[in-house]
Motif scaffolding. Structure first.
Motif, PDB file in Angstrom:
ATOM      1  N   PHE A 126      20.982  72.141  64.320  1.00  3.72           N
ATOM      2  CA  PHE A 126      20.531  70.965  63.592  1.00  3.72           C
ATOM      3  C   PHE A 126      21.725  70.290  62.950  1.00  3.72           C
ATOM      4  N   ASP A 127      21.599  69.019  62.679  1.00  2.00           N
ATOM      5  CA  ASP A 127      22.657  68.233  62.066  1.00  2.00           C
ATOM      6  C   ASP A 127      22.300  68.045  60.599  1.00  2.00           C
ATOM      7  N   SER A 128      23.005  68.744  59.702  1.00  2.05           N
ATOM      8  CA  SER A 128      22.619  68.718  58.296  1.00  2.05           C
ATOM      9  C   SER A 128      23.110  67.475  57.567  1.00  2.05           C
ATOM     10  N   ILE A 129      23.960  66.653  58.178  1.00  3.10           N
ATOM     11  CA  ILE A 129      24.391  65.423  57.519  1.00  3.10           C
ATOM     12  C   ILE A 129      23.341  64.344  57.710  1.00  3.10           C
ATOM     13  N   SER A 130      22.942  64.066  58.944  1.00  4.37           N
ATOM     14  CA  SER A 130      22.001  62.979  59.193  1.00  4.37           C
ATOM     15  C   SER A 130      20.555  63.443  59.161  1.00  4.37           C
ATOM     16  N   ARG A 131      20.315  64.764  59.065  1.00  5.19           N
ATOM     17  CA  ARG A 131      18.980  65.322  59.040  1.00  5.19           C
ATOM     18  C   ARG A 131      18.194  65.024  60.314  1.00  5.19           C
ATOM     19  N   THR A 132      18.912  64.821  61.427  1.00  5.81           N
ATOM     20  CA  THR A 132      18.252  64.589  62.704  1.00  5.81           C
ATOM     21  C   THR A 132      18.743  65.618  63.705  1.00  5.81           C
ATOM     22  N   THR A 133      17.891  65.963  64.629  1.00  5.11           N
ATOM     23  CA  THR A 133      18.263  66.874  65.698  1.00  5.11           C
ATOM     24  C   THR A 133      18.784  66.050  66.861  1.00  5.11           C
ATOM     25  N   PRO A 134      19.973  66.383  67.388  1.00  4.90           N
ATOM     26  CA  PRO A 134      20.498  65.597  68.498  1.00  4.90           C
ATOM     27  C   PRO A 134      19.609  65.714  69.730  1.00  4.90           C
ATOM     28  N   SER A 135      19.556  64.625  70.479  1.00  2.00           N
ATOM     29  CA  SER A 135      18.771  64.645  71.717  1.00  2.00           C
ATOM     30  C   SER A 135      19.553  65.355  72.805  1.00  2.00           C
ATOM     31  N   GLY A 136      18.881  65.617  73.914  1.00  2.00           N
ATOM     32  CA  GLY A 136      19.520  66.321  75.021  1.00  2.00           C
ATOM     33  C   GLY A 136      20.668  65.522  75.605  1.00  2.00           C
ATOM     34  N   GLY A 137      21.564  66.203  76.270  1.00  2.00           N
ATOM     35  CA  GLY A 137      22.706  65.538  76.879  1.00  2.00           C
ATOM     36  C   GLY A 137      23.904  66.460  76.878  1.00  2.00           C
ATOM     37  N   GLU A 138      25.046  65.899  77.156  1.00  2.00           N
ATOM     38  CA  GLU A 138      26.256  66.705  77.263  1.00  2.00           C
ATOM     39  C   GLU A 138      26.628  67.370  75.951  1.00  2.00           C
ATOM     40  N   GLU A 139      26.522  66.660  74.840  1.00  2.00           N
ATOM     41  CA  GLU A 139      26.914  67.210  73.543  1.00  2.00           C
ATOM     42  C   GLU A 139      26.092  68.452  73.197  1.00  2.00           C
ATOM     43  N   LEU A 140      24.766  68.374  73.332  1.00  2.00           N
ATOM     44  CA  LEU A 140      23.906  69.493  73.005  1.00  2.00           C
ATOM     45  C   LEU A 140      24.202  70.690  73.903  1.00  2.00           C
ATOM     46  N   SER A 141      24.425  70.435  75.184  1.00  2.00           N
ATOM     47  CA  SER A 141      24.718  71.524  76.106  1.00  2.00           C
ATOM     48  C   SER A 141      26.010  72.221  75.716  1.00  2.00           C
ATOM     49  N   TYR A 142      27.024  71.456  75.333  1.00  2.00           N
ATOM     50  CA  TYR A 142      28.298  72.045  74.953  1.00  2.00           C
ATOM     51  C   TYR A 142      28.158  72.847  73.665  1.00  2.00           C
ATOM     52  N   LEU A 143      27.443  72.301  72.674  1.00  2.00           N
ATOM     53  CA  LEU A 143      27.249  73.017  71.417  1.00  2.00           C
ATOM     54  C   LEU A 143      26.417  74.279  71.622  1.00  2.00           C
ATOM     55  N   ARG A 144      25.380  74.191  72.431  1.00  2.00           N
ATOM     56  CA  ARG A 144      24.555  75.367  72.699  1.00  2.00           C
ATOM     57  C   ARG A 144      25.407  76.447  73.369  1.00  2.00           C
ATOM     58  N   TYR A 145      26.279  76.048  74.274  1.00  2.00           N
ATOM     59  CA  TYR A 145      27.186  77.002  74.925  1.00  2.00           C
ATOM     60  C   TYR A 145      28.075  77.679  73.889  1.00  2.00           C
ATOM     61  N   MET A 146      28.634  76.886  72.947  1.00  2.00           N
ATOM     62  CA  MET A 146      29.518  77.455  71.920  1.00  2.00           C
ATOM     63  C   MET A 146      28.751  78.412  71.005  1.00  2.00           C
ATOM     64  N   MET A 147      27.527  78.060  70.622  1.00  2.00           N
ATOM     65  CA  MET A 147      26.722  78.923  69.755  1.00  2.00           C
ATOM     66  C   MET A 147      26.435  80.258  70.446  1.00  2.00           C
ATOM     67  N   ARG A 148      26.081  80.204  71.731  1.00  2.00           N
ATOM     68  CA  ARG A 148      25.814  81.439  72.472  1.00  2.00           C
ATOM     69  C   ARG A 148      27.080  82.267  72.608  1.00  2.00           C
ATOM     70  N   ALA A 149      28.203  81.617  72.851  1.00  2.00           N
ATOM     71  CA  ALA A 149      29.462  82.350  72.995  1.00  2.00           C
ATOM     72  C   ALA A 149      29.807  83.066  71.697  1.00  2.00           C
ATOM     73  N   LEU A 150      29.599  82.429  70.557  1.00  2.00           N
ATOM     74  CA  LEU A 150      29.860  83.072  69.275  1.00  2.00           C
ATOM     75  C   LEU A 150      28.931  84.265  69.065  1.00  2.00           C
ATOM     76  N   SER A 151      27.682  84.152  69.461  1.00  2.00           N
ATOM     77  CA  SER A 151      26.721  85.238  69.301  1.00  2.00           C
ATOM     78  C   SER A 151      27.105  86.426  70.162  1.00  2.00           C
ATOM     79  N   LEU A 152      27.604  86.176  71.377  1.00  3.50           N
ATOM     80  CA  LEU A 152      27.993  87.270  72.272  1.00  3.50           C
ATOM     81  C   LEU A 152      29.234  87.979  71.783  1.00  3.50           C
ATOM     82  N   ASN A 153      30.148  87.257  71.138  1.00  7.90           N
ATOM     83  CA  ASN A 153      31.370  87.875  70.630  1.00  7.90           C
ATOM     84  C   ASN A 153      31.079  88.829  69.484  1.00  7.90           C
ATOM     85  N   GLN A 154      29.940  88.662  68.848  1.00 12.68           N
ATOM     86  CA  GLN A 154      29.598  89.456  67.675  1.00 12.68           C
ATOM     87  C   GLN A 154      29.215  90.885  68.057  1.00 12.68           C
ATOM     88  N   THR A 155      28.666  91.086  69.238  1.00 13.72           N
ATOM     89  CA  THR A 155      28.189  92.425  69.612  1.00 13.72           C
ATOM     90  C   THR A 155      29.267  93.292  70.144  1.00 13.72           C
TER      91      THR A 155
END
Length: 155
Positions: A126-155
């Protein structure tokens, strides 16, 4: 013989009582376990985002925020500053408490076009500055990839 049985009985009762006391002390020690917090990645200085108005140059962003954690060049240039906070109680595994990604978007002239502060809430981006959830597209896919990568590094 009667006296021997009494002494043996008293010793058994004392042994049981000591075992119960030792178990109670061990259990009470577990309930007061120490929780440690760990901060990884970028630490945002207080008031730093206010020093970067829209239209600022990339150089000004680098001076104020420093070197980004990663840079994306898909559909324009973006600086990402990534941080994660975890907690660990006693011998239990670490648990992620907060994840934050500051994204600074630039236009073709390398001027700040938009700043977004992404976090983790209920497992969703979620975007805590604008209080809106970004729509689908390249940006969301890249961020989702980064979030998953961080989660995998934790284990």
């Amino acid at each position: 013989m009667n006296r021997a049985h009494r002494i043996t009985g008293c010793l058994r009762a004392a042994t049981v009582a000591l075992t119960v006391v030792a178990a109670a002390i061990a259990v009470s020690g577990c309930t007061q376990a120490i929780t440690q917090s760990y901060q990884r990645g970028y630490v945002l200085p207080e008031g730093a985002l206010e020093q970067i108005p829209l239209g600022s140059s990339q150089e000004q962003v680098l001076i104020v925020l420093g070197t980004p954690s990663t840079v994306a060049t898909i559909s324009g240039e973006v600086f990402y500053y990534i941080s994660q906070r975890t907690q660990q109680t006693a011998f239990l595994p670490q648990e992620e408490v907060n994840r934050r990604i500051i994204a600074v978007y630039f236009d073709r002239n390398r001027k700040v076009q938009r700043i977004a502060d992404y976090g983790i809430k209920d497992g969703k981006i979620f975007d805590s500055i604008s209080r809106t959830t970004p729509s689908g597209g390249e940006e969301l896919s890249y961020l989702r990839y980064m979030m998953r990568a961080l989660s995998l590094n934790q284990t």
